[in-house]
Design a protein around this motif. Structure first.
Motif, PDB file in Angstrom:
ATOM      1  N   UNK A 275      -8.295  -6.419  -0.745  1.00  0.00           N
ATOM      2  CA  UNK A 275      -8.490  -5.137  -1.535  1.00  0.00           C
ATOM      3  C   UNK A 275     -10.366  -5.055  -0.766  1.00  0.00           C
ATOM      4  N   UNK A 276     -10.376  -4.049  -0.749  1.00  0.00           N
ATOM      5  CA  UNK A 276     -11.744  -3.639   0.191  1.00  0.00           C
ATOM      6  C   UNK A 276     -12.528  -2.098  -0.129  1.00  0.00           C
ATOM      7  N   UNK A 277     -13.538  -1.395  -0.255  1.00  0.00           N
ATOM      8  CA  UNK A 277     -13.779  -0.513  -0.256  1.00  0.00           C
ATOM      9  C   UNK A 277     -14.933   0.386   0.171  1.00  0.00           C
ATOM     10  N   UNK A 278     -14.595   1.404   0.384  1.00  0.00           N
ATOM     11  CA  UNK A 278     -15.889   2.488   0.646  1.00  0.00           C
ATOM     12  C   UNK A 278     -17.202   1.719   1.305  1.00  0.00           C
ATOM     13  N   UNK A 279     -18.111   1.852   2.000  1.00  0.00           N
ATOM     14  CA  UNK A 279     -19.415   1.254   2.232  1.00  0.00           C
ATOM     15  C   UNK A 279     -20.678   2.154   1.440  1.00  0.00           C
ATOM     16  N   UNK A 280     -20.343   3.416   0.861  1.00  0.00           N
ATOM     17  CA  UNK A 280     -21.049   3.805  -0.308  1.00  0.00           C
ATOM     18  C   UNK A 280     -21.503   3.220  -1.446  1.00  0.00           C
ATOM     19  N   UNK A 281     -22.680   2.723  -1.839  1.00  0.00           N
ATOM     20  CA  UNK A 281     -22.966   2.161  -2.475  1.00  0.00           C
ATOM     21  C   UNK A 281     -22.225   2.953  -4.286  1.00  0.00           C
ATOM     22  N   UNK A 282     -21.431   4.449  -4.038  1.00  0.00           N
ATOM     23  CA  UNK A 282     -20.856   4.758  -5.449  1.00  0.00           C
ATOM     24  C   UNK A 282     -19.170   3.728  -5.227  1.00  0.00           C
ATOM     25  N   UNK A 283     -18.980   3.445  -3.661  1.00  0.00           N
ATOM     26  CA  UNK A 283     -17.400   2.663  -3.718  1.00  0.00           C
ATOM     27  C   UNK A 283     -18.241   1.184  -4.325  1.00  0.00           C
ATOM     28  N   UNK A 284     -19.105   0.510  -4.100  1.00  0.00           N
ATOM     29  CA  UNK A 284     -18.803  -0.764  -3.766  1.00  0.00           C
ATOM     30  C   UNK A 284     -19.632  -1.102  -5.343  1.00  0.00           C
ATOM     31  N   UNK A 285     -20.424   0.087  -6.051  1.00  0.00           N
ATOM     32  CA  UNK A 285     -20.586  -0.555  -7.788  1.00  0.00           C
ATOM     33  C   UNK A 285     -18.847  -0.122  -8.180  1.00  0.00           C
ATOM     34  N   UNK A 286     -18.397   0.739  -8.343  1.00  0.00           N
ATOM     35  CA  UNK A 286     -17.290   1.423  -8.836  1.00  0.00           C
ATOM     36  C   UNK A 286     -16.728   0.009  -8.985  1.00  0.00           C
ATOM     37  N   UNK A 287     -16.279  -0.876  -7.202  1.00  0.00           N
ATOM     38  CA  UNK A 287     -15.360  -2.419  -7.513  1.00  0.00           C
ATOM     39  C   UNK A 287     -15.958  -3.532  -8.183  1.00  0.00           C
ATOM     40  N   UNK A 288     -16.851  -3.177  -8.050  1.00  0.00           N
ATOM     41  CA  UNK A 288     -17.577  -4.951  -9.536  1.00  0.00           C
ATOM     42  C   UNK A 288     -17.737  -4.316 -10.502  1.00  0.00           C
ATOM     43  N   UNK A 289     -17.967  -3.204 -10.656  1.00  0.00           N
ATOM     44  CA  UNK A 289     -17.597  -2.599 -12.447  1.00  0.00           C
ATOM     45  C   UNK A 289     -15.779  -2.528 -12.425  1.00  0.00           C
ATOM     46  N   UNK A 290     -15.159  -2.399 -11.236  1.00  0.00           N
ATOM     47  CA  UNK A 290     -13.671  -2.545 -11.505  1.00  0.00           C
ATOM     48  C   UNK A 290     -13.966  -4.188 -11.977  1.00  0.00           C
ATOM     49  N   UNK A 291     -14.516  -5.165 -11.510  1.00  0.00           N
ATOM     50  CA  UNK A 291     -13.986  -6.827 -11.215  1.00  0.00           C
ATOM     51  C   UNK A 291     -13.114  -6.601  -9.635  1.00  0.00           C
ATOM     52  N   UNK A 292     -13.527  -5.748  -8.907  1.00  0.00           N
ATOM     53  CA  UNK A 292     -12.502  -6.426  -7.729  1.00  0.00           C
ATOM     54  C   UNK A 292     -13.434  -6.430  -6.954  1.00  0.00           C
ATOM     55  N   UNK A 293     -12.967  -8.216  -6.474  1.00  0.00           N
ATOM     56  CA  UNK A 293     -13.650  -8.926  -5.142  1.00  0.00           C
ATOM     57  C   UNK A 293     -13.017  -7.919  -3.847  1.00  0.00           C
TER      58      UNK A 293
END
Length: 197
Positions: free
Chosen positions: A48-66
């Motif tokens: 699992x990865x996320x884009x470097x933006x705050x929007x992507x990082x916080x979405x991953x967190x809120x989705x429960x994705x490490x």
């Protein structure tokens, strides 16, 4: 080796709501709530990865994705247009906007051209086959999701303008470099997808 790439677009924030170019801003309350509601429906993944933006990082967190940050998944680099709305830029630089929309090699904003964006998304996508296959989940900016689809299906770059990616939708690509299949985006809702029993 084949790989399944599951791209989730980030939740709503003020920049998305106002249709701003590459406007990274925190998720608003409705975005956080929607991502929390969607969390049970996020498919399982080997990576699992996320884009470097705050929007992507916080979405991953809120989705429960490490997930780990992935620089290749950054939003479209639009230079001096970043943070502005299309109507604002169109009023200031009508010729630049016209060139940007008509010519995939144009970068009147001083950032990436459409060709550059599609090449970056494609290079990241094609690099995944070397990881031995499996399931890759990426929370990625809508521009990146659109560019990945353009690359995967060998569409002309201008096709990107005809693709829409709504917040918190899942777009799936399966295959390998040079041979991808698309499972068109769907909301993260209604039933859990891809969760082991």
């Amino acid at each position: 080796m084949t790989v399944r790439v599951m791209l989730i677009s980030p939740a709503m924030n003020a920049a998305l709501r106002e249709a701003r170019f590459a406007g990274d801003a925190p998720l608003d309350e409705s975005g956080l709530k929607a991502a929390g509601t969607a969390a049970p429906y996020v498919p399982a993944a080997d990576l699992a990865v996320h884009g470097p933006s705050e929007r992507c990082a916080r979405t991953a967190d809120a989705l429960g994705v490490r997930s780990a940050g992935e620089p290749a998944l950054r939003d479209w680099e639009l230079g001096r247009w970043s943070g502005a709305r299309l109507d604002e830029v169109s009023a200031r630089e009508p010729e630049g906007v016209a060139a940007w929309l008509a010519d995939p090699a144009a970068a009147p904003h001083g950032g990436e051209s459409l060709l550059d964006l599609c090449a970056r998304a494609g290079a990241w996508l094609d690099s995944l086959h070397g990881d031995g296959g499996g399931r890759v989940l990426a929370v990625a900016e809508p521009s990146l999701v659109r560019a990945a689809v353009v690359h995967a299906l060998a569409l002309p770059p201008q096709a990107l303008w005809r693709l829409d990616v709504a917040p918190l939708t899942l777009t799936e690509l399966g295959g390998r470099s040079g041979r991808w299949n698309l499972r068109v985006g769907r909301p993260l809702a209604a039933r859990p997808v891809g969760r082991p029993a």
